[in-house]
Motif scaffolding. Structure first.
Motif, mmCIF file in Angstrom:
data_model
loop_
_atom_site.group_PDB
_atom_site.id
_atom_site.type_symbol
_atom_site.label_atom_id
_atom_site.label_comp_id
_atom_site.label_asym_id
_atom_site.label_seq_id
_atom_site.Cartn_x
_atom_site.Cartn_y
_atom_site.Cartn_z
ATOM 1 N N GLY B 46 0.941 -1.269 -0.129
ATOM 2 C CA GLY B 46 0.138 0.098 0.064
ATOM 3 C C GLY B 46 0.626 1.357 -0.191
ATOM 4 O O GLY B 46 0.396 2.284 0.450
ATOM 5 N N VAL B 47 2.019 1.089 -0.397
ATOM 6 C CA VAL B 47 2.950 2.340 -0.248
ATOM 7 C C VAL B 47 3.236 3.020 -1.732
ATOM 8 O O VAL B 47 3.372 4.068 -1.939
ATOM 9 C CB VAL B 47 4.067 2.046 0.515
ATOM 10 N N THR B 52 -2.832 0.747 -8.188
ATOM 11 C CA THR B 52 -4.338 1.604 -8.206
ATOM 12 C C THR B 52 -5.086 1.292 -9.133
ATOM 13 O O THR B 52 -4.812 1.211 -10.340
ATOM 14 C CB THR B 52 -3.856 3.013 -7.940
ATOM 15 N N PRO B 59 -10.382 5.677 -6.675
ATOM 16 C CA PRO B 59 -9.102 4.990 -6.625
ATOM 17 C C PRO B 59 -8.689 4.195 -5.463
ATOM 18 O O PRO B 59 -8.903 4.868 -4.293
ATOM 19 C CB PRO B 59 -7.967 6.103 -7.050
ATOM 20 N N THR B 113 -5.459 7.087 -10.797
ATOM 21 C CA THR B 113 -5.375 7.904 -9.621
ATOM 22 C C THR B 113 -5.826 9.371 -9.864
ATOM 23 O O THR B 113 -6.695 10.080 -9.428
ATOM 24 C CB THR B 113 -4.243 8.144 -8.635
ATOM 25 N N LYS B 131 0.638 17.303 -4.823
ATOM 26 C CA LYS B 131 0.064 16.662 -3.772
ATOM 27 C C LYS B 131 -0.701 15.372 -3.934
ATOM 28 O O LYS B 131 -0.660 14.413 -3.484
ATOM 29 C CB LYS B 131 -0.827 17.757 -3.104
ATOM 30 N N SER B 134 1.268 12.342 -4.454
ATOM 31 C CA SER B 134 2.086 11.955 -3.585
ATOM 32 C C SER B 134 2.202 10.507 -3.080
ATOM 33 O O SER B 134 3.103 9.852 -2.411
ATOM 34 C CB SER B 134 2.177 13.017 -2.523
ATOM 35 N N GLY B 135 0.800 9.846 -3.203
ATOM 36 C CA GLY B 135 0.696 8.500 -3.049
ATOM 37 C C GLY B 135 1.127 7.496 -4.051
ATOM 38 O O GLY B 135 0.680 6.334 -4.218
ATOM 39 N N ASN B 136 1.852 8.001 -5.358
ATOM 40 C CA ASN B 136 2.202 7.015 -6.272
ATOM 41 C C ASN B 136 3.952 7.467 -6.375
ATOM 42 O O ASN B 136 4.258 8.500 -6.889
ATOM 43 C CB ASN B 136 1.585 7.508 -7.636
ATOM 44 N N LEU B 137 4.771 6.271 -6.526
ATOM 45 C CA LEU B 137 5.970 6.502 -6.390
ATOM 46 C C LEU B 137 6.486 6.282 -7.901
ATOM 47 O O LEU B 137 6.169 5.541 -8.586
ATOM 48 C CB LEU B 137 6.683 5.460 -5.395
#
Lengths: 294, 164
Positions: B46-47, B52, B59, B113, B131, B134-137
């Motif tokens: 989940g990081v 997603t 999402p 996302t 922002k 920020s949840g997708n590397l």
């Protein structure tokens, strides 16, 4: 396929869920949003024999106005808390905090009850429950009981819930007139676990003196930590720079117990707590003052 | 005893009925059972955001859901975005034109996302885009071209929605 195998149940009512929990007891885990439990299962840190999925319990997804307090169902998703108009009106501290809770993709699944029952000391929502004086309702079989927030959180990932109990509802008193509030945290990136975070809630009297203050910290010990001495030092005081500095020093040096982690030493966490306490108190004061003038 | 379960789930508009083991992650169900390998698997906790997908339009991380939980629900994956090879979704076209990817591993998760994000924020600032990302590397691009691509996608989607 990473998790160990388990039997899956998806009850449609709370009564069914309680019956299942009573039957399986310690063997079972409750699945709420799954945003902490499923990673733990993927790592096989958690290997429950039975999973009871609460996601069909529509009866636990609500925000209700009790005229003086709000009741929020334990299965209410975090994304809903972020945008709910009743929460924005009566509990603006909660609204302000929500964008800090992980990422939108996580908040779309994560639930209030799940986060509280997980009791991660780095989590924001337990801190807000202490800051706002929440009480939590647990059900077991036909019995129910209310638990105050300080009694609910028992330590690292530990709560007062018994193995046969389900957290069903959270009640939060309205933040009334003359209340000032603020939540701030420092995280390496938006949405990451914060290195330090502070919620400040103050109540001013008619003369503008502080009647009551509450400072609560995340990642500052084994659970959400209220800095009681610092909070007490503010009651009855004019919230000038020196009173704020004293409270920040007391909280950051004497009261919080940060463990440190890969990204921050305990000393750095104390430094952050000191700075964040000053900033949150000043913003809370400005908001309370503005509120009084209206 | 319910260690396997029958589910009926709609994926990209097509209903699939399957018997699944309880512990089967949604990400593995999409890839191994349905052959939809556009959903990528990165960290599996989940990081990273690579997996997603959209569940009922929102999402979510498919590595943090069990396939059995999607029974009766509707899923969209990256395969559901383009009409066909010649008609990409405007966000896919924008990523192509603005070089929003290098290796492409993180791209499907980013697209899934950012589409709901752009639908809710048709005119985002660069800060808001960063922002929202920020949840997708991403480990290749340094993000600059991704931000440019999302910004271009916003303009394209807005133009389509305003009918021009």
């Amino acid at each position: 396929m990473k998790p160990a195998s388990f039997d899956y149940h998806r009850p449609d009512t709370l009564d069914e869920a309680l019956t299942l929990l009573n039957r399986y007891g310690d063997e079972a885990k409750l699945l709420a949003g799954g945003q902490s439990l499923v990673p733990a299962m993927n790592f096989r840190v958690a290997q429950p024999a039975v999973l009871i999925d609460l996601n069909n319990l529509r009866e636990l997804d609500f925000v209700r106005d009790n005229n003086g307090s709000l009741s929020i169902g334990a299965m209410t998703r975090e994304r809903r808390l972020e945008f709910d108009p009743l929460i924005a009106r009566h509990l603006p501290l909660l609204t302000e905090t929500m964008p800090n809770v992980a990422h939108p993709q996580i908040r779309n699944r994560g639930t209030l009850g799940g986060s509280l029952a997980h009791a991660d000391p780095a989590a924001e929502l337990p801190v807000i429950m202490l800051a706002l004086g929440a009480r939590l309702k647990a059900r077991s079989g036909a019995a129910e009981r209310w638990i105050t927030a300080p009694d609910f959180f028992k330590g690292l990932f530990t709560t007062d819930l018994a193995p046969d109990e389900i957290l069903v509802e959270i009640e939060l008193p309205f933040m009334g007139a003359g209340t000032g509030w603020s939540f701030m945290e420092v995280a390496p990136r938006a949405g990451d676990y914060a290195l330090m975070g502070v919620a400040a809630v103050i109540q001013l009297d008619k003369e503008g003196k502080c009647q009551q203050a509450r400072l609560v910290y995340l990642n500052a010990g084994e659970g959400p930590l209220e800095a009681k001495a610092a909070s007490k030092s503010l009651s009855g005081a004019d919230l000038d720079d020196s009173a704020i500095e004293t409270a920040a020093r007391t909280a950051s040096q004497d009261e919080i117990q940060p463990f440190g982690n890969l990204h921050a030493s305990p000393d750095f966490q104390r430094h952050l707590a000191h700075e964040l306490t000053i900033r949150t108190l000043k913003l809370a004061l400005a908001r309370a003052g503005k509120d009084r003038l209206q | 005893m319910k260690s396997t379960n029958s589910i009926s789930v709609s994926v990209n508009g097509q209903v699939h009925e399957r018997e699944v083991e309880s512990r089967l992650l949604l990400s593995d169900f999409l890839r191994h059972e349905l052959g939809l390998t556009g959903t990528h698997v990165g960290c599996e906790h989940g990081v990273c955001g690579a997996c997603t997908i959209q569940l009922d339009g929102e999402p979510v991380r498919s590595c943090l859901l069990f396939a059995v939980q999607t029974d009766g629900h509707s899923i969209t994956t990256v395969e559901g975005l383009a009409e066909d090879r010649d008609h990409l979704h405007p966000i896919q076209q924008a990523f192509w034109e603005a070089h929003g990817l290098q290796c492409g591993y993180c791209t499907p998760g980013i697209l899934m996302t950012m589409i709901p994000f752009l639908e809710q924020n048709p005119d985002p600032s660069e800060q808001e885009i960063r922002k929202a990302l920020s949840g997708n590397l991403c480990r290749c691009t340094g993000y600059q071209h991704i931000v440019d691509a999302v910004s271009l996608a916003a303009r394209k989607m807005k133009a389509i929605n305003s009918g021009s």
